[in-house]
Enzyme design. Structure first.
Site, PDB file in Angstrom:
ATOM      1  N   ASP A  62       0.872  -1.177   0.000  1.00  0.00           N
ATOM      2  CA  ASP A  62       0.000   0.000   0.000  1.00  0.00           C
ATOM      3  C   ASP A  62       0.907   1.224   0.000  1.00  0.00           C
ATOM      4  O   ASP A  62       1.518   1.547   1.023  1.00  0.00           O
ATOM      5  CB  ASP A  62      -0.902  -0.014   1.228  1.00  0.00           C
ATOM      6  CG  ASP A  62      -1.830   1.186   1.295  1.00  0.00           C
ATOM      7  OD1 ASP A  62      -1.693   2.111   0.457  1.00  0.00           O
ATOM      8  OD2 ASP A  62      -2.691   1.219   2.185  1.00  0.00           O
ATOM      9  N   ILE A  63       1.011   1.904  -1.121  1.00  0.00           N
ATOM     10  CA  ILE A  63       1.974   2.998  -1.238  1.00  0.00           C
ATOM     11  C   ILE A  63       1.659   4.167  -0.310  1.00  0.00           C
ATOM     12  O   ILE A  63       2.504   5.026  -0.094  1.00  0.00           O
ATOM     13  CB  ILE A  63       2.092   3.513  -2.683  1.00  0.00           C
ATOM     14  CG1 ILE A  63       0.734   4.007  -3.210  1.00  0.00           C
ATOM     15  CG2 ILE A  63       2.665   2.431  -3.592  1.00  0.00           C
ATOM     16  CD1 ILE A  63       0.823   4.696  -4.562  1.00  0.00           C
ATOM     17  N   ASN A  89       2.186   5.352 -11.343  1.00  0.00           N
ATOM     18  CA  ASN A  89       0.941   5.174 -12.082  1.00  0.00           C
ATOM     19  C   ASN A  89      -0.280   5.031 -11.171  1.00  0.00           C
ATOM     20  O   ASN A  89      -1.385   5.384 -11.572  1.00  0.00           O
ATOM     21  CB  ASN A  89       1.045   3.934 -12.980  1.00  0.00           C
ATOM     22  CG  ASN A  89      -0.280   3.540 -13.579  1.00  0.00           C
ATOM     23  OD1 ASN A  89      -0.823   4.221 -14.431  1.00  0.00           O
ATOM     24  ND2 ASN A  89      -0.837   2.424 -13.119  1.00  0.00           N
ATOM     25  N   TYR A 153      -9.797  14.795  -8.054  1.00  0.00           N
ATOM     26  CA  TYR A 153      -8.941  13.907  -8.830  1.00  0.00           C
ATOM     27  C   TYR A 153      -8.154  14.702  -9.864  1.00  0.00           C
ATOM     28  O   TYR A 153      -6.934  14.551  -9.992  1.00  0.00           O
ATOM     29  CB  TYR A 153      -9.790  12.837  -9.521  1.00  0.00           C
ATOM     30  CG  TYR A 153      -9.002  11.995 -10.502  1.00  0.00           C
ATOM     31  CD1 TYR A 153      -8.153  10.999 -10.049  1.00  0.00           C
ATOM     32  CD2 TYR A 153      -9.113  12.197 -11.876  1.00  0.00           C
ATOM     33  CE1 TYR A 153      -7.418  10.217 -10.946  1.00  0.00           C
ATOM     34  CE2 TYR A 153      -8.391  11.428 -12.776  1.00  0.00           C
ATOM     35  CZ  TYR A 153      -7.547  10.450 -12.313  1.00  0.00           C
ATOM     36  OH  TYR A 153      -6.819   9.692 -13.196  1.00  0.00           O
ATOM     37  N   ALA A 155      -7.407  17.792  -9.861  1.00  0.00           N
ATOM     38  CA  ALA A 155      -6.451  18.679  -9.180  1.00  0.00           C
ATOM     39  C   ALA A 155      -5.190  17.921  -8.770  1.00  0.00           C
ATOM     40  O   ALA A 155      -4.077  18.447  -8.873  1.00  0.00           O
ATOM     41  CB  ALA A 155      -7.103  19.324  -7.961  1.00  0.00           C
ATOM     42  N   LYS A 157      -3.884  15.401 -10.274  1.00  0.00           N
ATOM     43  CA  LYS A 157      -3.108  15.122 -11.479  1.00  0.00           C
ATOM     44  C   LYS A 157      -2.450  16.387 -12.031  1.00  0.00           C
ATOM     45  O   LYS A 157      -1.333  16.338 -12.560  1.00  0.00           O
ATOM     46  CB  LYS A 157      -4.006  14.465 -12.533  1.00  0.00           C
ATOM     47  CG  LYS A 157      -4.470  13.071 -12.142  1.00  0.00           C
ATOM     48  CD  LYS A 157      -3.282  12.131 -11.901  1.00  0.00           C
ATOM     49  CE  LYS A 157      -3.693  10.689 -11.772  1.00  0.00           C
ATOM     50  NZ  LYS A 157      -2.541   9.776 -11.658  1.00  0.00           N
TER      51      LYS A 157
END
Length: 252
Positions: A62-63, A89, A153, A155, A157
């Site tokens: 879990d990053i 990603n 979302y 924002a 990116k």
């Protein structure tokens, strides 16, 4: 991780590699001879990704967890002794118009889409500097336009694109390139992961097709091609770029 590697092979880490763009990217790098470590929360999808090529190894993580970015890098270095390419990603989408957004909806997207890539890149810096490596961030073409109903979302990116440009300048003296791709409408399970009904997903696809000049939905392999090309040694003079892979949606 029980893996061995040729020290002459490039070593690539791809997050969010259980499905979609991440899976296609991992397989594309492996097809070029790279050793690829695929990261994601669920072991099952990662093992499906890895089943296509013996050069791919799953690493469930879990990053967003405390210490996980450092553990990922430590595992990769322990197995391979190097890291050449980091592909950020992994991302989640949680819809909602302003006025309906709870704190958890906001922070979950910030943690996965923005904070985790920063911490993972930071943990990988010494290894990437040693290899003259590359960071590839996966953004979205919608980050350059309005996206009502998924503004948080978009924002995250958009912020990832600014990080790409800033890191490219900051890390150039250390020999590290930083690039990004901005996919448009691509055939991935993102709608299912978001919890959209089939009817709602069909409506989204119809809207996407109407706003994509090439008139079709993209394939994950087409985005993977862009990622591998930007990360390739032949692209050694390319940094700070955000490449749309969107069928012309941004310029329409």
């Amino acid at each position: 991780m029980e893996i061995t590697a040729s020290q002459s092979s490039r070593v690539v880490v791809v997050t969010g590699a259980g499905t979609g763009i991440g899976r296609a990217t991992a397989r594309a790098f492996a097809g070029e001879g790279a050793r690829v470590v695929v990261v994601g929360r669920r072991r099952g999808p990662l093992e499906e990704t890895a089943a296509a090529d013996g050069r791919i190894t799953p690493l469930p993580a879990d990053i967003t967890g405390d210490g996980e970015p450092e553990r990922i890098v430590r595992e990769v270095l322990g197995a391979y002794g190097r890291l050449d390419v980091l592909v950020n990603n992994a991302a989640i989408v949680r819809g909602g118009a302003l006025g309906t957004l709870g704190r958890e909806v906001i922070t979950d997207q910030l943690d996965t889409n923005l904070v985790a890539p920063v911490l993972l890149a930071q943990a990988a810096l010494p290894s990437l500097e040693a290899s003259g490596g590359v960071i590839v961030n996966v953004s979205t073409s919608v980050g350059q336009r309005a996206w009502p109903g998924s503004s948080v979302y978009a924002a995250t990116k958009t912020a990832l694109e600014l990080l790409t440009r800033s890191w490219a300048v900051e890390l150039a003296p250390r020999g590290i390139r930083v690039v990004a791709v901005a996919p448009g409408a691509v055939d991935t399970p993102i709608g299912e992961h978001q919890g959209l009904t089939p009817e709602r997903m069909a409506a989204v696809r119809q809207w996407q097709l109407a706003h994509t000049p090439l008139g079709r939905i993209g394939r994950p392999e087409e985005v993977a091609w862009a990622i591998t090309r930007l990360a390739a040694p032949a692209a050694s003079f390319v940094t700070g770029v955000v490449l749309p892979v969107d069928g012309g949606a941004v310029v329409a």
